[in-house]
Enzyme design. Structure first.
Site, PDB file in Angstrom:
ATOM      1  N   GLY A  16     112.680  32.223   1.366  1.00 27.55           N
ATOM      2  CA  GLY A  16     112.643  31.558   2.650  1.00 27.55           C
ATOM      3  C   GLY A  16     113.048  30.108   2.584  1.00 27.55           C
ATOM      4  N   TYR A  17     112.997  29.519   1.392  1.00 29.51           N
ATOM      5  CA  TYR A  17     113.333  28.106   1.208  1.00 29.51           C
ATOM      6  C   TYR A  17     114.828  27.887   1.080  1.00 29.51           C
ATOM      7  CZ  TYR A  17     114.071  29.952  -3.347  1.00 29.51           C
ATOM      8  OH  TYR A  17     114.533  30.708  -4.368  1.00 29.51           O
ATOM      9  N   LYS A  32     118.194  28.997  -1.759  1.00 30.34           N
ATOM     10  CA  LYS A  32     118.704  29.785  -2.876  1.00 30.34           C
ATOM     11  C   LYS A  32     118.447  29.096  -4.212  1.00 30.34           C
ATOM     12  CE  LYS A  32     122.370  32.321  -0.468  1.00 30.34           C
ATOM     13  NZ  LYS A  32     123.792  32.699  -0.475  1.00 30.34           N
ATOM     14  N   ASP A  78      96.180  28.930  -7.931  1.00 24.71           N
ATOM     15  CA  ASP A  78      96.991  30.058  -7.468  1.00 24.71           C
ATOM     16  C   ASP A  78      97.485  30.895  -8.651  1.00 24.71           C
ATOM     17  OD1 ASP A  78      97.993  31.611  -5.453  1.00 24.71           O
ATOM     18  OD2 ASP A  78      99.852  30.487  -5.236  1.00 24.71           O
TER      19      ASP A  78
END
Length: 964
Positions: free
Chosen positions: A650-651, A653, A764
């Site tokens: 989504g950011y 490539k 995370d």
């Protein structure tokens, strides 16, 4: 001479002088500017550095803090950046009706703890709904309908205990309706919510019985136009406040309608059409509030005319098509006081159709096509509305009766309603961008479409249905001080979704154009349901067109910033003098007293880093991280060629690159629509530049040149641990290799906890954040959620709960006290994932609970044969040390952090397990480089699946941040 007191005095004076120029909180101002950088265009008066003092359009402040952003219908394009988290006092966020505004919804929005209204209707947001939305515990109005969101409904939304309006309709959502499973919340926890609007998606699975209970306050349940299967749960009958129920257009919905449905005595709208419902036709006796009933096109048992046909005094519309109902229609049906439409085609109604002289005046249509009616009588005056009897025995070939003529020929439908014009003189000729108002004045209206989800009427021609709406809107807009002169409604119709839609035009009062602020206010009134229509229209949503401001955007009037020009000049000059003196004193003081060596070596902090500037003087020189120019990165990636494209998210490539030194790197290039905000970008750089360990991914450098945000990492060729476990990467891991990977991850985390300065909690830990290099060594990655534990080196931090669904420490979630033991819990979950190759949380099944329930220490392999990854085999010899491994994993996921081992203790125990399994030094042991096994594949870079700057859990759609 100690000059510190003088420096403090001068610095204080400078800050006070600057405050004269900008009353708005500096963090809010910086956040707004960063957000606006990703939008085009912006409101015309977003200039200067004081949004609150200069009354920026769409910005409302309380004191010096921004508390509301209202920018609906401004034609914004671009995306919402993660910088939204800077506006920590935000209460209302409305960006509706900007159809070019899209991209993923940033996970950082979950940090807005004061947010009450989140309204993004009619935009183009896409991707999964971030689990962090479940952290918005003060949210009252959540309206994300009419976008392109995909994926499942996050279970975390079950934590929104104050939610009143919950609208996810008209998206591309899939999966089922999440319910509380003993660990994770669900929609059944939302006992205070009154609106469930989930229609027009691709939701599937059964409707769980737990989702409804007598504790709930639901008045609207809209699950229409989905793919639900199974039967309607009987718990539906417990929703005594329910007023609108829509299960229509779920073609797989089957089984009988619950017999207790007539407990819903407040129900006004009932939609069950176009499914596979069976059993008897529902008994609606006693449901006296019903106005609209549609149960057409189902598979109910053949039945006679039900007795409740004539007992519903509020009924306006009865649609029962193709249901195999037999018998003679009672005359009283046509005399119901409010009845407008009877659509009863495709049944077996027979005998004589009798319409008495007392038939209801509103009755406009009786459609009885394809039944068995043999005769027709009417008492008194002739019924002159639309009656259709085509396909009945009464309509013999050659019949000239108008009711035997197929509809659409001599029985055209009356024209839909249109607001009449009231011109006292000859209407003027309007300019091309203007329309004629109902009072014959040329102006530029605010236009859009109103969608009503459950109107209680079906006659689209009668002014008696629409004139009250026009009058009501005018009165309420006037009360709200909105400059609306007249309202025009036209072209009402029922869409394929069975929503009533009508075109709406609002004309300005006393001027030709609405101002930007007018549109901001009117759009907000319509998007957040401030305006309540008359009850016969039911719940609605509005989709506006972009408003054509004069010259593209309004020309700003003389503003506060203009009037303050002399003051600005004076203060600026004074401030410049103060800065000069301050800098001179700093230089003198620096020469007299140098900082300790330790401070000299410490990396420049990102906190004061000005992201707006890309000059060498503003970019911090971080230890271990190099600053690249955009031209350098373009060169090493061959102009970002497709041949070097190794992943995307989504950011943007990821590209493979080769530095002049020959080092391979992974170049992550953010693009418009990225989830990444400038604060998160800085955080990633700051933390990765401070940690150096063979089991932690290395940051080579970054680029801020030419408005680009690019990170450059060491190249890690063998994907993520998650991809190996699922078979996506082509790297096969046997038992011993998995133990080596787990050990490497443990050592990397242990370094963060015990050797980094200050200690860092990753927050995370999960399989998609463990990368595998060419020798299958593990490297911990993604530091977006990481948190230092303080300069003292130990203890705990009170912070908002963040992490990833399934891995999150329950103690941290309950107390919001973050410690290094929170990482230990996540690591324990990862150990179980490595053992089973199952997602930690899938379809309500939680791997920790599954393993705990299955463990039997009296059996081989602890009785876990059915849970083990089949790739590993299931023999005790092949899985030597498994029992000790499971014992360690279960210690790591103890409920209380104090009962869990430290990461260094966990690493030491894994080393012992590796020796038992034939690790380094053991007979027959193979090195990773000698024993690696690959499937035939095209290598996929590990950074390609997760968002580069996704501080909500890695960025893959299935791993968004989710407090457990």
């Amino acid at each position: 001479m100690d000059l510190s007191p003088w420096l403090v005095v001068l610095f204080t004076a400078l800050v006070q002088a600057s405050a004269i120029l900008a009353d708005t909180d500096s963090q809010d101002y910086t956040g707004l500017v960063a957000i606006a950088d990703n939008w085009n265009p912006n409101p015309s008066n977003w200039i200067g550095n004081d949004p609150c003092g200069d009354n920026w359009t769409g910005i409302i402040c309380t004191g010096n803090r921004v508390t509301s952003i209202r920018l609906s219908s401004f034609g914004l394009s671009g995306f919402l950046s993660g910088d939204i988290q800077s506006l920590s006092e935000l209460v209302h966020l409305d960006l509706s009706y900007n159809k070019e505004l899209g991209g993923s919804l940033p996970a950082s929005i979950g940090s807005l703890s004061n947010l009450e209204n989140l309204i993004l209707v009619g935009c183009s947001f896409s991707g999964e709904l971030p689990n962090e939305l479940g952290q918005l515990t003060n949210i009252i109005f959540l309206s994300l309908n009419s976008n392109k969101f995909s994926g499942s409904i996050p279970a975390s939304l079950g934590r929104l205990s104050n939610l009143y309006w919950f609208d996810l309709a008209d998206n591309q959502l899939t999966g089922g309706l999440p319910i509380f499973d003993g660990t994770n919340p669900g929609l059944d926890n939302l006992t205070n919510t009154k609106h469930f609007h989930f229609g027009m998606n691709q939701l599937s699975g059964t409707i769980p019985s737990q989702i409804f209970s007598s504790d709930m306050k639901l008045i609207h349940v809209l699950l229409d136009n989905n793919n639900f299967s199974g039967s309607i749960p009987s718990t539906l009958g417990l929703l005594s406040p329910l007023e609108v129920l829509r299960f229509d257009n779920n073609p797989l919905l089957s089984g009988p309608v619950p017999s207790n449905i007539n407990n819903l005595t407040k129900l006004a709208e009932l939609h069950l059409e176009n499914g596979k419902l069976t059993g008897p036709l529902p008994d609606l006796t006693g449901m006296t509030a019903l106005s609209f009933v549609d149960m057409s096109n189902n598979s109910f048992n053949a039945s006679d005319v039900p007795s409740w046909f004539t007992t519903l005094p509020s009924l306006t519309s009865l649609f029962l098509e193709n249901l195999n109902i037999a018998g003679q229609l009672p005359q009283a049906l046509f005399s119901l006081p409010a009845i407008q439409t009877l659509r009863l085609r495709g049944n077996r109604f027979n005998g004589t159709l009798t319409i008495g002289s007392d038939f209801s005046a509103p009755l406009q249509l009786i459609d009885l096509q394809d039944n068995d009616i043999s005769s027709f009588t009417i008492s008194g005056s002739q019924y002159n509305k639309t009656l259709i009897l085509v396909g009945n025995p009464i309509c013999v070939p050659g019949s000239s009766e108008k009711y035997c003529t197929p509809p659409g020929k001599s029985n055209p439908a009356a024209a839909p309603y249109y607001t009449p014009m009231n011109c006292s003189v000859l209407p003027p000729t309007c300019l091309s961008d203007q329309l004629l108002s109902p009072t014959c004045i040329c102006a530029v209206p605010y236009r859009g479409t109103l969608f009503f989800r459950s109107p209680s009427f079906s006659d689209l021609t009668s002014p008696s249905n629409f004139v009250p709406l026009e009058q009501d809107m005018k009165v309420k807009f006037t009360r709200l001080n909105l400059p609306v002169d007249t309202i025009s409604i036209h072209d009402p119709s029922f869409a394929q979704s069975n929503n009533l839609q009508l075109s709406l035009e609002l004309f300005p009062s006393g001027k030709v154009h609405f101002s930007e602020q007018d549109i901001s206010n009117i759009g907000f009134v319509l998007s957040n349901q401030t305006y309540k229509p008359p009850s016969l229209f039911g719940p609605y949503y509005f989709i506006a067109q972009r408003y054509p401001f004069a010259n593209g955007l309004q020309v700003p009037s003389e503003s506060k910033s203009t009037n303050r020009l002399p003051l600005i000049i004076g203060v600026s000059v004074g401030g410049a003098v103060l800065v000069t003196v301050l800098l001179a004193l700093v230089i003198v003081f620096a020469k007299r007293k140098r900082s300790p060596k330790k401070n000299e070596e410490r990396s420049q902090s990102f906190v004061s880093w000005d992201m707006k500037s890309t000059s060498a003087s503003t970019i911090p020189q971080l230890r271990g991280a190099r600053t690249f120019t955009f031209d350098e990165l373009r060169k090493i990636t061959n102009n970002f060629s497709e041949a070097n494209d190794i992943g995307n998210g989504g950011y943007g490539k990821v590209y493979r690159g080769t530095l002049p030194s020959g080092q391979l790197v992974a170049v992550k290039r953010s693009q418009q629509g990225s989830l990444q905000g400038s604060l998160e970008f800085r955080t990633e750089i700051e933390l990765l530049s401070r940690v150096h360990h063979k089991n932690v991914v290395s940051l080579v450098g970054f680029c801020l040149d030419q408005d680009e945000q690019i990170l450059v990492y060491e190249y890690v060729p063998n994907g993520t641990l998650k991809e190996s476990l699922t078979g996506k990467s082509g790297v096969r891991l046997d038992w011993r290799r998995r133990l080596r990977v787990v050990l490497g991850a443990a050592k990397g985390i242990s370094y963060l906890h015990e050797l980094a300065e200050p200690p860092i909690v990753h927050r995370d830990i999960k399989s998609s954040n463990v990368l595998l290099d060419e020798r299958l060594n593990a490297k911990v990655s993604d530091f977006g959620l990481s948190k230092p534990l303080g300069e003292d080196g130990r203890g705990q931090v009170t912070t908002q709960v963040k992490g990833t669904m399934g891995y999150l420490d329950p103690e941290y979630y309950m107390t919001q006290q973050l410690t290094d033991k929170s990482d230990v819990y996540s690591f324990g979950v990862l150990m179980l994932e490595v053992l089973t190759a199952k997602k930690p949380l899938e379809r309500g099944r939680y791997i920790v609970r599954e393993v705990k329930a299955a463990v039997d220490r009296t059996k081989d392999l602890y009785g876990l044969h059915e849970l083990l990854d089949p790739v590993l085999g299931a023999s005790p010899l092949a899985l030597a040390g498994l029992e000790q491994y499971v014992d360690l994993a279960l210690r790591c996921v103890e409920e209380a952090g104090a009962d869990r081992p430290s990461m260094s203790e966990a690493a030491a125990e894994i080393e012992r397990v590796i020796k038992m399994a034939g690790g380094p030094g053991a007979p027959g042991h193979e090195s990773a480089s000698e024993s690696m096994s690959y499937a035939s594949r095209t290598p996929r870079h590990p950074y390609g699946g997760d968002s580069p700057f996704d501080y909500s859990g890695g960025g893959m759609p299935s791993s968004r941040v989710e407090p457990k």
